[in-house]
Write an enzyme that holds these catalytic residues in place. Structure first.
Site, PDB file in Angstrom:
ATOM      1  N   GLU A 198       0.840  -1.199   0.000  1.00  0.00           N
ATOM      2  CA  GLU A 198       0.000   0.000   0.000  1.00  0.00           C
ATOM      3  C   GLU A 198       0.876   1.250   0.000  1.00  0.00           C
ATOM      4  OE1 GLU A 198      -2.625   0.066   3.397  1.00  0.00           O
ATOM      5  OE2 GLU A 198      -3.756   1.784   2.616  1.00  0.00           O
ATOM      6  N   ASN A 217     -12.168  -1.313  -0.417  1.00  0.00           N
ATOM      7  CA  ASN A 217     -11.403  -1.878   0.694  1.00  0.00           C
ATOM      8  C   ASN A 217     -12.076  -1.520   2.008  1.00  0.00           C
ATOM      9  OD1 ASN A 217      -8.798  -2.819   2.141  1.00  0.00           O
ATOM     10  ND2 ASN A 217      -9.087  -0.738   2.903  1.00  0.00           N
ATOM     11  N   GLU A 218     -12.280  -2.495   2.827  1.00  0.00           N
ATOM     12  CA  GLU A 218     -12.859  -2.257   4.160  1.00  0.00           C
ATOM     13  C   GLU A 218     -13.992  -1.232   4.084  1.00  0.00           C
ATOM     14  OE1 GLU A 218      -9.891  -1.735   7.238  1.00  0.00           O
ATOM     15  OE2 GLU A 218      -9.113  -3.745   6.883  1.00  0.00           O
ATOM     16  N   TYR A 272      -6.234  -9.356  11.451  1.00  0.00           N
ATOM     17  CA  TYR A 272      -4.883  -9.123  11.959  1.00  0.00           C
ATOM     18  C   TYR A 272      -4.740  -9.741  13.340  1.00  0.00           C
ATOM     19  CZ  TYR A 272      -3.860  -5.753   8.255  1.00  0.00           C
ATOM     20  OH  TYR A 272      -3.608  -5.167   7.039  1.00  0.00           O
ATOM     21  N   GLU A 284      -5.804  -9.334   3.634  1.00  0.00           N
ATOM     22  CA  GLU A 284      -4.973  -8.626   4.621  1.00  0.00           C
ATOM     23  C   GLU A 284      -4.900  -9.485   5.866  1.00  0.00           C
ATOM     24  OE1 GLU A 284      -5.526  -4.468   5.581  1.00  0.00           O
ATOM     25  OE2 GLU A 284      -6.192  -4.020   3.540  1.00  0.00           O
ATOM     26  N   GLN A 313       2.646  -6.044   5.262  1.00  0.00           N
ATOM     27  CA  GLN A 313       2.789  -5.613   3.883  1.00  0.00           C
ATOM     28  C   GLN A 313       4.239  -5.800   3.448  1.00  0.00           C
ATOM     29  OE1 GLN A 313       1.192  -1.707   2.984  1.00  0.00           O
ATOM     30  NE2 GLN A 313      -0.625  -2.040   4.192  1.00  0.00           N
TER      31      GLN A 313
END
Ligand code: AHR
Length: 522
Positions: A55, A202-203, A269, A326, A375
């Site tokens: 990103e 995204n999200e 996460y 992610e 990432q």
């Protein structure tokens, strides 16, 4: 390398290592048993499970990948040569770009054409720094070409329009003489690029627009309609999926928009400290933090199982994938660094968590067909960290290196019977494993010993295959928080493994405490 039993050496090493880590050593190894059904085969482990996410965030793209052609750091058309070499080596199959939260405020036209003429914007999500747009569409595809990866472009469904999406798709993929395709040619690219995956926001439940799933399902149907590809081209349409255990999100999307996407992308996460306000240090942690991190990591299995159960009700043929675009360990930033840059160190704990997640993805291969660790460089659980012209490979990178044999292999059923490793009221399986057969017929077995203070003795019976030899590699370290630094870049790296032996259909493996092993059975 042919392996001969070397258990006394492994046991001695384990004792010495645990002592150095300050963790009480127990002499009796953990006893685990397994049966590997080599005469049955499961789904293919999609290579894209080994995908990356990059990103416009902190020093991930700028400095980490892009330094510009005029940089003293060796580069190819502006892209760091050391990063290209490192990522080529582990055969990165796909890179998701440009975000993340950044994607829903990104306007692609600002990242094409002459770099000097591109506008500078403020990166409102990540530190409020200036975004020069020096890395845009052509640089991204050049980067992919240099490392040999597929494309995964996330479209702006937050502040963008369906027209903007349609135009970018045409600019990327059209072989015609349309104005947009001609503009691409003027910008130096004649042939269309290959668009493999397209992210639809995204999200959107968070930074991408704070939408309710019912509303996002309609936005998704709307934008998805305008993905117009030239005849003969196909792209996988990846919808914003659930935030961790938001099962309602999955239910609503599957019920209302399943025809508009080919994959649903879960985000999860591991927060070692347990919550967003107390994530904890990447390097200064205790055995209690260690087990809580691993416990939170293996939670991925439950999330996948429950989301898959919902998807199975609507899509029993498993047309739609459950991608995890992610994931990774999210620690506090390194002291003294910009909080908006998400720069963290990476220890043996990150390596074990990566291996556990990859084993879980293997086991869920029937649905999970892509995963993108967050990432690639300098951000979150990265493969590599850079400092000027220096680059250090992280323990997580080494797991990706050891595990690359699983890309495209056939999953083999493995029944594992292992005791639990417990500490401070927390508990995880002491040993985890997965196995697969590659295109050359070689069987690979990945094994993780989660216990930081005890070696493990695994006896594995192989049914339906006769192996003649075993070789392998081991990743471990003296301390649970060992990491690779710019002054000591080789502190944690794989070594040949001497702790496995074959006798008939029985494979005996002696794993040091806190270790990852990948074996090849020929
Ligand atoms: O990976 C960092 C951020 O985490 C991403 O931009 C966002 O999608 C997620 O919340």
């Amino acid at each position: 390398m042919r392996i001969v039993a070397g258990r006394w050496l492994v046991a001695w090493c384990a004792t010495a290592m645990a002592a150095a880590a300050g963790i009480a050593e127990t002499q009796t190894p953990i006893a685990a048993r397994a049966v590997l059904h080599a005469d049955q085969s499961g789904p293919t482990i999609a290579p894209q499970i080994y995908g990356q996410f990059s990103e416009h965030l902190g020093r991930g793209i700028y400095e980490g990948i892009w330094v510009g052609a005029g940089s003293p750091i060796p580069n190819t058309r502006g892209i760091r040569n050391d990063v290209i070499a490192a990522l080529r080596h582990i055969h990165v199959p796909v890179v998701r770009w440009p975000g993340g939260c950044f994607a829903d405020e990104y306007h692609w036209r600002q990242g094409i054409g002459a770099r000097a003429a591109r506008p500078t914007r403020v990166n409102t999500n990540w530190g409020g720094v200036e975004e020069t747009n020096a890395f845009g569409t052509q640089e991204y595809f050049d980067f992919l070409g240099l490392i040999g990866a597929r494309s995964y472009v996330t479209m702006n469904l937050g502040t963008g329009s369906a027209q903007e999406l349609a135009d970018w798709v045409e600019y990327l993929t059209s072989a015609s003489r349309s104005t947009l395709a001609q503009e691409r040619r003027r910008n130096g690219r004649d042939a269309p690029w290959q668009l493999d995956y397209i992210g639809l926001g995204n999200e959107s439940w968070g930074c991408g627009g704070n939408m309710r799933p019912e509303y996002y399902a309609d936005v998704l149907r709307h934008f998805s309609t305008f993905i117009r590809l030239p005849a003969g081209q196909a792209v996988s349409r990846v919808a914003v999926g659930p935030n961790a255990d938001d099962y309602h999100w999955t239910e609503v999307l599957m019920a209302n928009a399943a025809g508009s996407f080919d994959a649903l992308a879960l985000h999860y996460y591991t927060l070692p400290g347990g919550d967003w306000l107390h994530k904890g240090s990447a390097t200064a942690f205790t055995e209690s933090d260690w087990i809580r991190t691993l416990e939170s990591t293996v939670h991925m299995d439950e999330l996948l199982t429950k989301h898959e159960a919902i998807m199975d009700r609507y899509d029993p043929a498993r047309r739609v994938a459950l991608d995890v675009d992610e994931w990774g360990l999210w620690h506090d930033v390194e002291p003294g660094t910009n909080p908006g840059f998400l720069f963290q160190q990476n220890t043996l704990r990150d390596a074990l968590a990566a291996a556990l997640n990859l084993n879980i993805f293997h086991r869920h291969s029937a649905r999970v067909r892509m995963a993108n660790i967050a990432q690639t460089v300098n951000v979150l659980q990265a493969m590599a960290l850079t400092q000027g012209e220096k680059l250090v490979l992280t323990p997580t990178y080494h797991v990706y290196d050891m595990y690359q044999v699983f890309q495209g292999a056939q999953l083999l059923p493995l029944e594992l019977d292992a005791p639990r490793y417990q500490y401070g009221g927390h508990s995880v399986p002491a040993v985890d494993a997965s196995a697969a057969r590659d295109a050359n017929g070689v069987i690979h077995v990945a094994i993780v010993n989660l216990d930081p203070g005890r070696a493990a003795a695994l006896t594995l019976r192989i049914t339906g295959a006769q192996s003649r030899g075993v070789s392998g590699r081991l990743l471990t370290a003296a301390a649970i928080n060992a990491f690779n630094s710019f002054s000591a870049p080789a502190g944690v790296q794989p070594v040949p493994f001497g702790g496995a032996s074959l006798q008939g259909d029985l494979l005996s493996v002696s794993l040091p405490a806190k270790s990852v092993v990948v074996l090849d059975l020929n």
